[in-house]
Design an enzyme around this catalytic site. Structure first.
Site, PDB file in Angstrom:
ATOM      1  N   GLU A 284       0.366  -0.129  16.424  1.00 54.80           N
ATOM      2  CA  GLU A 284      -0.422   1.058  16.037  1.00 54.80           C
ATOM      3  C   GLU A 284      -1.298   1.518  17.206  1.00 54.80           C
ATOM      4  O   GLU A 284      -1.394   2.716  17.505  1.00 54.80           O
ATOM      5  CB  GLU A 284      -1.311   0.734  14.823  1.00 54.80           C
TER       6      GLU A 284
ATOM      7  N   CYS B 234       0.858  -1.191   0.000  1.00 58.04           N
ATOM      8  CA  CYS B 234       0.000   0.000   0.000  1.00 58.04           C
ATOM      9  C   CYS B 234       0.893   1.240   0.000  1.00 58.04           C
ATOM     10  O   CYS B 234       2.123   1.141   0.148  1.00 58.04           O
ATOM     11  CB  CYS B 234      -0.865   0.006   1.254  1.00 58.04           C
TER      12      CYS B 234
ATOM     13  N   THR C  96      -6.514   1.114  11.793  1.00 61.90           N
ATOM     14  CA  THR C  96      -6.612   1.294  10.331  1.00 61.90           C
ATOM     15  C   THR C  96      -6.840  -0.022   9.588  1.00 61.90           C
ATOM     16  O   THR C  96      -7.358  -0.019   8.474  1.00 61.90           O
ATOM     17  CB  THR C  96      -5.328   1.939   9.773  1.00 61.90           C
TER      18      THR C  96
ATOM     19  N   ASN D  51      -3.478  -6.836   8.940  1.00 59.64           N
ATOM     20  CA  ASN D  51      -4.435  -6.725   7.831  1.00 59.64           C
ATOM     21  C   ASN D  51      -4.508  -8.002   7.010  1.00 59.64           C
ATOM     22  O   ASN D  51      -5.554  -8.370   6.493  1.00 59.64           O
ATOM     23  CB  ASN D  51      -4.148  -5.483   6.981  1.00 59.64           C
TER      24      ASN D  51
HETATM   25 FE1  F3S Z   1      -0.989   1.023   4.436  1.00 55.03          FE
HETATM   26 FE2  F3S Z   1      -1.172   3.148   5.861  1.00 55.03          FE
HETATM   27 FE3  F3S Z   1      -3.310   1.895   5.118  1.00 55.03          FE
HETATM   28  S1  F3S Z   1       0.363   1.591   6.090  1.00 55.03           S
HETATM   29  S2  F3S Z   1      -2.681  -0.212   5.067  1.00 55.03           S
HETATM   30  S3  F3S Z   1      -1.908   2.944   3.750  1.00 55.03           S
HETATM   31  S4  F3S Z   1      -2.935   2.750   7.114  1.00 55.03           S
END
Ligand code: F3S
Length: 280
Positions: free
Chosen positions: A124, A12, A161, A219
């Site tokens: 985080e 990302c 997040t 994630n």
């Molecule tokens: Fe990546 Fe930042 Fe989202 S590290 S997963 S763009 S919160």
């Protein structure tokens, strides 16, 4: 065997940014320090070690030089201490993570008691807790945990997040029933939301879903759980060689996806290997 991929794979924006900051700094310095894993992926960490990144768990292990703050963020007082120590600090905190910290601080200053939806042990979340220094916060991961929150007045809610949108919605639904005033900020990263949506679509059209990424990646684990919850057989693997121990007999349609810290090259390699398996 047909292999289906979602439209978006690989790093990302936040992960790319953190890696670019490190690579740039390594052009100037032979060795730099990272407080904890820069990102949650074993192959990337191994590669960074070879390039000169030293991973430490505490600031006391760094006497001089450059320290990088990972994409998950850190306790703001730690960043201050590093600067006071004369270290060069490169802050690779993802801007979306920094935003969660800012919102939590803002809500806390407005006298809201902070509820954070996410995993209390994740770096985080530790950074978000630290950003409202001294104020009591409550971290909840499951709707059942709401009952343990010892207040019902003004609640300010933020979310990790990388949290699953379904779990967050479920918790918020219960929180609003309980609090007199509940101010909710959906701080789930938009990249994560897209990946979760695409994983759901993938799970509907295949027999097996392979989720690739670090087992310590929040994630990526969420994607694996999400796929499983859709009732499809799901493999969560870190490395290409993990394919060898799996049974592919008779499987015709496979979905392949990865977390935001999983290198695109790894997904492509796995896709190519899967393409070589014949259906018998
Ligand atoms: Fe990546 Fe930042 Fe989202 S590290 S997963 S763009 S919160």
């Amino acid at each position: 065997m047909q292999v289906f991929l979602p439209p978006e794979i690989g790093f990302c924006f936040g992960v790319k940014r953190a890696l670019n900051l490190v690579i740039d700094e390594l052009k100037r310095e032979e060795k730099i320090y990272s407080l904890g894993d820069l990102i949650h992926n074993p192959q990337v960490i191994e590669d960074l070690k070879k390039k000169g990144v030293v991973f430490v768990s505490s600031l006391s292990q760094v006497k001089k030089g450059t320290v990088i703050i990972r994409s998950h963020g850190a306790d703001p007082s730690l960043i201050r201490k590093a600067r006071e120590k004369g270290l060069k600090v490169i802050d690779a905190t993802c801007p979306y993570v920094a935003k969660v910290q800012r919102i939590a601080k803002f809500l806390s200053q407005k006298s809201y008691r902070i509820v954070i939806v996410g995993l209390s042990t994740h770096p985080e979340i530790k950074g978000v807790i630290a950003s409202v220094a001294g104020k009591k916060t409550y971290v909840v991961k499951d709707p059942q945990e709401i009952e343990r929150i010892p207040f019902t007045g003004k609640m300010g809610v933020v979310v990790q997040t990388t949290e699953s949108l379904d779990n967050f919605s479920n918790i918020v639904k219960n929180l609003v029933k309980r609090g007199k005033e509940c101010r909710v900020f959906n701080t789930i990263c938009k990249v994560i939301r897209r990946r979760q949506e695409e994983t759901k679509k993938l799970a509907k059209k295949v027999e097996v879903v392979i989720v690739v990424g670090g087992h310590n990646s929040s994630n990526t684990s969420q994607l694996a759980r999400l796929s499983q919850s859709m009732g499809v057989k799901t493999y969560f693997m870190e490395r290409e060689k993990d394919l060898d121990s799996m049974d592919w007999q008779g499987i015709k349609r496979v979905g392949l996806t990865g977390g935001t810290s999983t290198p695109e090259e790894l997904i492509v390699k796995i896709r190519d290997r899967l393409g070589q398996f014949s259906v018998t």
